[in-house]
Design an enzyme around this catalytic site. Structure first.
Site, mmCIF file in Angstrom:
data_model
loop_
_atom_site.group_PDB
_atom_site.id
_atom_site.type_symbol
_atom_site.label_atom_id
_atom_site.label_comp_id
_atom_site.label_asym_id
_atom_site.label_seq_id
_atom_site.Cartn_x
_atom_site.Cartn_y
_atom_site.Cartn_z
ATOM 1 N N CYS A 67 -2.351 9.055 2.881
ATOM 2 C CA CYS A 67 -2.026 8.504 1.562
ATOM 3 C C CYS A 67 -3.105 8.889 0.558
ATOM 4 O O CYS A 67 -2.821 9.108 -0.612
ATOM 5 C CB CYS A 67 -1.854 7.000 1.639
ATOM 6 S SG CYS A 67 -3.237 6.158 2.419
ATOM 7 N N GLU A 111 0.893 -1.171 0.000
ATOM 8 C CA GLU A 111 0.000 0.000 0.000
ATOM 9 C C GLU A 111 0.923 1.211 0.000
ATOM 10 O O GLU A 111 1.553 1.519 1.014
ATOM 11 C CB GLU A 111 -0.903 -0.005 1.241
ATOM 12 C CG GLU A 111 -1.882 -1.161 1.301
ATOM 13 C CD GLU A 111 -3.036 -1.029 0.315
ATOM 14 O OE1 GLU A 111 -3.214 0.046 -0.281
ATOM 15 O OE2 GLU A 111 -3.763 -2.021 0.137
HETATM 16 P P1 NDP Z 1 8.566 4.740 4.309
HETATM 17 O O1 NDP Z 1 8.474 3.993 3.040
HETATM 18 O O2 NDP Z 1 9.704 5.652 4.518
HETATM 19 O O3 NDP Z 1 8.585 3.731 5.564
HETATM 20 C C1 NDP Z 1 7.571 2.768 5.762
HETATM 21 C C2 NDP Z 1 8.092 1.702 6.698
HETATM 22 O O4 NDP Z 1 9.134 0.965 6.053
HETATM 23 C C3 NDP Z 1 8.707 2.239 7.984
HETATM 24 O O5 NDP Z 1 8.400 1.394 9.050
HETATM 25 C C4 NDP Z 1 10.181 2.199 7.660
HETATM 26 O O6 NDP Z 1 10.990 2.169 8.800
HETATM 27 C C5 NDP Z 1 10.262 0.901 6.903
HETATM 28 N N1 NDP Z 1 11.443 0.734 6.086
HETATM 29 C C6 NDP Z 1 12.337 1.667 5.661
HETATM 30 N N2 NDP Z 1 13.297 1.085 4.887
HETATM 31 C C7 NDP Z 1 13.009 -0.234 4.828
HETATM 32 C C8 NDP Z 1 13.605 -1.344 4.183
HETATM 33 N N3 NDP Z 1 14.705 -1.213 3.424
HETATM 34 N N4 NDP Z 1 13.041 -2.557 4.327
HETATM 35 C C9 NDP Z 1 11.911 -2.715 5.060
HETATM 36 N N5 NDP Z 1 11.299 -1.690 5.700
HETATM 37 C C10 NDP Z 1 11.833 -0.464 5.589
HETATM 38 O O7 NDP Z 1 7.168 5.470 4.448
HETATM 39 P P2 NDP Z 1 6.768 6.599 5.499
HETATM 40 O O8 NDP Z 1 6.868 6.045 6.871
HETATM 41 O O9 NDP Z 1 7.534 7.824 5.146
HETATM 42 O O10 NDP Z 1 5.203 6.807 5.198
HETATM 43 C C11 NDP Z 1 4.713 7.711 4.282
HETATM 44 C C12 NDP Z 1 4.340 7.015 2.996
HETATM 45 O O11 NDP Z 1 3.402 5.993 3.257
HETATM 46 C C13 NDP Z 1 3.674 7.933 1.991
HETATM 47 O O12 NDP Z 1 4.219 7.697 0.712
HETATM 48 C C14 NDP Z 1 2.217 7.514 2.035
HETATM 49 O O13 NDP Z 1 1.511 7.778 0.851
HETATM 50 C C15 NDP Z 1 2.350 6.056 2.295
HETATM 51 N N6 NDP Z 1 1.113 5.515 2.856
HETATM 52 C C16 NDP Z 1 0.335 4.721 2.069
HETATM 53 C C17 NDP Z 1 -0.879 4.252 2.531
HETATM 54 C C18 NDP Z 1 -1.761 3.389 1.675
HETATM 55 O O14 NDP Z 1 -2.694 2.783 2.203
HETATM 56 N N7 NDP Z 1 -1.529 3.274 0.376
HETATM 57 C C19 NDP Z 1 -1.368 4.587 3.879
HETATM 58 C C20 NDP Z 1 -0.459 5.410 4.622
HETATM 59 C C21 NDP Z 1 0.740 5.861 4.117
HETATM 60 P P3 NDP Z 1 11.573 3.556 9.399
HETATM 61 O O15 NDP Z 1 10.434 4.491 9.577
HETATM 62 O O16 NDP Z 1 12.133 3.131 10.662
HETATM 63 O O17 NDP Z 1 12.551 4.056 8.369
#
Ligand code: NDP
Length: 515
Positions: A285, A251
């Site tokens: 999102c 997502e």
């Molecule tokens: P990120 O992609 O930066 O992070 C998401 C999660 O992935 C965090 O827990 C992060 O950890 C983790 N992560 C980071 N690097 C890795 C890796 N290499 N392998 C596995 N996990 C990893 O997203 P954001 O937290 O910045 O969230 C915002 C984004 O989420 C926006 O683009 C938004 O549109 C999207 N979103 C989509 C939704 C949907 O339903 N389509 C709903 C809500 C948000 P850490 O934070 O510790 O780096």
């Protein structure tokens, strides 16, 4: 408020060691409010071993046993709503209303929904076949839990988009390890505490606090990954999961367009534009990220929206009704918002209100309306994820549709017109996983309908039957009760039998060719 001091994270996670602490900040004040462990790959493997040991017992509880715990958890969320809201607000700086409506309400409804519907969505299916070769045999499709589900969540909705996806995974009989964003881990830890109080067996639901590397380690351990986050990280997760051929649900980001047609109820459309672009500080999102307005109503719409956005109160939320727009949760997000506005200005756009970060404590960007924008600007083509609303004038619905679809994203979109029949027809031409007519975002509350992105906005869906079947492995079972000692197709082969089969096949399937 949940803090690691009050509920030690080491114990919460069931892990024995803390590699290094991650400070958790309140974005509305800048104060560090807790520190959580940054779990190493070895510690994630330990959690995974515990989860695997617990899975069979959890599955054996059946829908009823698991549903009882989920229903208890629903009551727990309602009984502890104030504490959960305080925790969410403390680690996100969002308003109390955003925490209540988009998080508490969601969790409350999701616990009940999955407890009630899991048995129906995952019931064995008896199948009738058209194939003459298996006529008379019993055919069943069953849905078996995948085993260990890894949920990786973002920072914008610590309850809804991190913990929320664990609920159907648990209802299906899986154990779950949740890796919340390092920016907002406290709500997940609080939910782990709540689930324990509700009687979830040890090892069934665990939280792995940590950074991206912790998330990567979880990808290596889990049988399925449910990832919510940016498209950029989603690609990395997919690539890593390819190493172990682990299924992944994504997502991802969006750039939701709003199309305002000349016959729209402009007052409602303007209220919705202001609300659905600025709620949760624009960090949704499915936020309204760009608007296309038909020329005859453009000026009036822009005036209305600007007046409404100018009137919004922003600052540290200190209770219900104190502010409409909260903080920018994630520090680098402020740079993205500033870059998009600066880029738009440099290319000729006008800022009608807002347009800068607020001075003082906390991290805030003023609610901003931009006009004179086009698709050469990042604010119209890249996900901004902040309190900005660019509005563009278009000649007609055709131009609006073309521009709405001119995007790598396809999460959601909205159309505004009093001619709802036409709205529905136009909706079918928008390239997005969900399209609303005279509304936005509220479809997320209808857990019966799928929610998921097209194009680079995702892979798979949450909600609906597919939202729980994705956490299962399908198994086809065929049972033969009455049968001869030998079927005609078995050895030995003979030319006569093969000729007869050839004639039978022509009889069965040759008619379409002649028609
Ligand atoms: P990120 O992609 O930066 O992070 C998401 C999660 O992935 C965090 O827990 C992060 O950890 C983790 N992560 C980071 N690097 C890795 C890796 N290499 N392998 C596995 N996990 C990893 O997203 P954001 O937290 O910045 O969230 C915002 C984004 O989420 C926006 O683009 C938004 O549109 C999207 N979103 C989509 C939704 C949907 O339903 N389509 C709903 C809500 C948000 P850490 O934070 O510790 O780096």
């Amino acid at each position: 408020m949940a803090s690691v001091d009050e509920a030690p994270a080491v114990a919460t996670n069931g892990s024995n060691g803390v590699a290094a602490g991650i400070p958790v900040e309140n974005p509305a004040t800048g104060a560090v409010i807790a520190t959580v462990p940054n779990l190493s790959a070895a510690e994630v493997a330990e959690l995974a071993a515990k989860a695997r040991a617990a899975q069979a017992g959890w599955e054996a509880l059946g829908f009823e046993g698991r549903g009882a715990i989920l229903n208890r958890a629903q009551r727990w969320v309602m009984d502890h709503a104030d504490r959960i809201i305080e925790t969410i607000v403390s680690e996100t700086g969002k308003t109390y209303e955003d925490a209540q409506l988009a998080e508490i309400a969601y969790a409350g409804s999701a616990f009940g929904f999955w407890a009630k519907h899991a048995p129906e969505f995952l019931a064995d299916e008896r199948v009738r076949t058209e194939s003459v070769f298996v006529k008379g045999k019993k055919l069943v499709v069953r849905y078996a839990p995948v085993g260990l589900v890894g949920v990786i969540g973002p920072w914008n909705f610590p309850l809804t988009n991190s913990f929320g996806d664990c609920i159907p995974a648990l209802a299906a009989g899986n154990t779950v390890i949740l890796k919340p964003s390092e920016v907002t881990p406290l709500t997940s830890l609080l939910m782990a505490e709540g689930m324990r109080e509700c009687g979830i067996p040890e090892g069934v639901f665990q939280v792995a606090t940590g950074d991206g590397e912790t998330g990567g380690a979880l990808v290596d351990e889990a049988d399925l990954i449910m990832f919510t986050g940016s498209t950029k990280t989603g690609r990395k997760v997919l690539a890593r999961a390819a190493e172990t051929i682990t299924p992944v649900q994504l997502e991802l980001g969006g750039k939701d367009p709003m199309i305002v047609l000349r016959d729209a109820d402009l007052e409602r459309a303007a209220n919705a534009a202001a609300y659905y672009s600025m709620n949760n500080g624009g960090q949704v999102c499915i936020s309204t990220e760009r608007v296309y307005v038909e020329a005859p109503v453009y000026d009036e719409f822009v005036d209305k929206v600007t007046e409404k956005v100018r009137g919004l109160r922003q600052g540290e939320p200190t209770g219900f009704g104190t502010v409409e727009v909260g903080a920018v949760i994630f520090p680098p997000q402020l740079d993205i918002v500033e870059r998009h506005v600066a880029d738009a200005r440099a290319k000729g756009a006008t800022v009608l209100t807002g347009g800068r970060a607020r001075e003082g404590a906390g991290r805030f960007y003023e609610p901003t309306v931009l006009v004179g924008v086009d698709h050469t600007m990042a604010c119209m083509t890249e996900e901004t994820f902040g309190p900005t609303l660019p509005i563009m004038k278009v000649a007609d619905a055709e131009e609006a549709l073309r521009l709405a679809n001119d995007s790598p994203y396809g999460l959601q979109a909205s159309l505004w017109t009093k001619d709802t029949a036409r709205g529905e027809q136009l909706a079918r031409r928008v390239e997005a996983g969900a399209v609303t007519v005279n509304d936005a975002q509220v479809n997320y509350a209808a857990l019966e309908v799928p929610m998921g992105g097209w194009k680079t906005s995702g892979l798979g869906t949450r909600h609906g039957a597919g939202g729980i079947r994705k956490y299962t492995k399908q198994q086809a079972i065929l049972v033969t009760k009455l049968a001869p000692k030998k079927d005609p197709h078995m050895f030995p082969y003979s030319a006569r039998k093969s000729r007869l089969l050839g004639r039978a096949l022509k009889f069965l399937y040759g008619r379409g060719k002649r028609a």
